[in-house]
Design an enzyme around this catalytic site. Structure first.
Site, PDB file in Angstrom:
ATOM      1  N   ASP A   9     -37.927  87.843  -5.211  1.00 55.51           N
ATOM      2  CA  ASP A   9     -38.800  86.435  -4.870  1.00 55.51           C
ATOM      3  C   ASP A   9     -39.274  86.638  -6.036  1.00 55.51           C
ATOM      4  OD1 ASP A   9     -39.969  84.126  -4.835  1.00 55.51           O
ATOM      5  OD2 ASP A   9     -40.436  84.195  -2.912  1.00 55.51           O
ATOM      6  N   GLU A  11     -43.471  85.452  -7.329  1.00 52.61           N
ATOM      7  CA  GLU A  11     -44.820  85.507  -6.895  1.00 52.61           C
ATOM      8  C   GLU A  11     -45.018  87.002  -6.495  1.00 52.61           C
ATOM      9  OE1 GLU A  11     -43.611  81.216  -5.908  1.00 52.61           O
ATOM     10  OE2 GLU A  11     -43.104  83.352  -5.560  1.00 52.61           O
ATOM     11  N   HIS A  62     -35.994  82.607  -5.591  1.00 54.86           N
ATOM     12  CA  HIS A  62     -37.405  82.150  -5.886  1.00 54.86           C
ATOM     13  C   HIS A  62     -36.904  81.061  -6.396  1.00 54.86           C
ATOM     14  CE1 HIS A  62     -40.791  80.792  -7.991  1.00 54.86           C
ATOM     15  NE2 HIS A  62     -40.294  80.843  -9.200  1.00 54.86           N
ATOM     16  N   HIS A 106     -44.575  87.546  -1.837  1.00 54.62           N
ATOM     17  CA  HIS A 106     -45.467  87.206  -1.353  1.00 54.62           C
ATOM     18  C   HIS A 106     -46.230  86.592   0.063  1.00 54.62           C
ATOM     19  CE1 HIS A 106     -44.780  83.122  -0.871  1.00 54.62           C
ATOM     20  NE2 HIS A 106     -44.134  83.508  -1.511  1.00 54.62           N
ATOM     21  N   HIS A 118     -47.910  80.984   0.311  1.00 58.22           N
ATOM     22  CA  HIS A 118     -47.496  80.291   0.143  1.00 58.22           C
ATOM     23  C   HIS A 118     -46.532  80.242   0.756  1.00 58.22           C
ATOM     24  CE1 HIS A 118     -44.758  80.626  -3.070  1.00 58.22           C
ATOM     25  NE2 HIS A 118     -44.034  80.094  -2.758  1.00 58.22           N
ATOM     26  N   GLU A 136     -42.579  83.337   4.717  1.00 56.23           N
ATOM     27  CA  GLU A 136     -41.180  83.647   3.828  1.00 56.23           C
ATOM     28  C   GLU A 136     -40.720  85.911   4.636  1.00 56.23           C
ATOM     29  OE1 GLU A 136     -40.424  82.875  -0.351  1.00 56.23           O
ATOM     30  OE2 GLU A 136     -42.170  81.094   0.460  1.00 56.23           O
TER      31      GLU A 136
END
Length: 276
Positions: A9, A11, A62, A106, A118, A136
């Site tokens: 990902d 972030e 991502h 994240h 998030h 996630e």
């Protein structure tokens, strides 16, 4: 020859603290892509140091799933990119995968302080599997677990690392930044972060047999809190999805984690239709 899946990902990548570095239509995105690719390469090098014969698949996980700079990626791996695709952030996952690594991940929605926290998108206020709040990290770890694959490493900020350790205490983590808020962190130089990632990946792969997969047996009670009430109205058109008490929560009983995962993805896809 162990098969290793690296889901990356953005972030939680070294140095990144703002969406201008993760969003394709923002000014600092190309810099973010370079940082992302550098972190992945460091992890790949660590895996191959511990297991020179490892078969490695990198999964771009991502946004549009088209972020990793292919020309700069370690040539010893294969890359999965593009969407839509089966498996989402864990495309390519199967019963032949021996270990999964999360790079640049994240923390879940509602966590703080945590950089860019998030759950999949801003449309989800919360996701629960059998009553347990997951983001996630939890969703993907559970999906990997259904295939018998342990998540042996996660890199990201300190909040993301703590989130995985709550689920899989035996897993290794590499904190590449210390969160100060949603858009702020204390960061280290990318070269130092990548050295830590290299060492962390080598250590995690070497001890993969000591890390159990995250197992959540079916049936799975899924609850999703959606930001937009219109999305809730649309979600109830899906067979089996029901509105819970309150305006924003929908429920679904899934056969297993894989079905729950697919329903979450579908719900958040529908949520992007803002005005019905």
């Amino acid at each position: 020859m162990p098969k290793v899946l690296i889901s990356v990902d953005m972030e939680g990548v070294s140095g990144i603290v703002h969406s201008v570095e993760t969003n394709p239509d923002r000014y600092d995105y190309e810099r973010g892509r370079a940082l992302m690719t550098g972190d992945v390469n460091a992890v790949v090098a660590g895996v191959l140091e511990a297991e020179p014969s490892a078969d490695i698949v990198v999964v771009d996980a991502h946004g549009p799933f088209r972020n990793v700079l292919l020309e700069e990626l370690d040539q010893r791996v294969r890359l999965i990119r593009g969407r839509p695709r089966p498996g989402g952030m864990l495309a390519g996952l199967g019963n032949d995968v021996d270990a999964v690594l999360f790079v640049g991940y994240h923390a879940r929605a509602g966590t703080g302080p945590a950089v860019l926290a998030h759950t999949i998108s801003g449309d989800a206020l919360g996701v629960r599997l059998n009553g347990r709040e997951v983001g996630e990290i939890g969703l993907n770890a559970a999906l990997a677990g259904q295939h018998g694959a342990p998540v042996v490493l996660l890199s990201g900020d300190d909040a993301a690392c703590a989130e995985l350790r709550e689920l899989v205490p035996e897993a290794s983590t590499v904190a590449v930044k210390r969160a100060l808020g949603q858009l702020a962190a204390e960061v280290t130089h990318p070269a130092i972060a990548r050295d830590r990632l290299h060492q962390g990946a080598a250590h995690a792969i070497a001890r993969r047999a000591q890390v159990p997969p995250l197992l959540i047996g079916g049936p799975v009670a899924l609850e999703v809190d959606l930001y937009n009430p219109v999305a809730v109205d649309m979600a109830t058109l899906i067979p089996g999805v029901e509105r819970a008490a309150g305006a924003r929560t929908v429920t679904f009983t899934a056969r297993d984690v894989a079905e729950a995962y697919n329903v979450v993805m579908l719900l958040l896809h529908l949520a992007q239709v803002k005005n019905g």
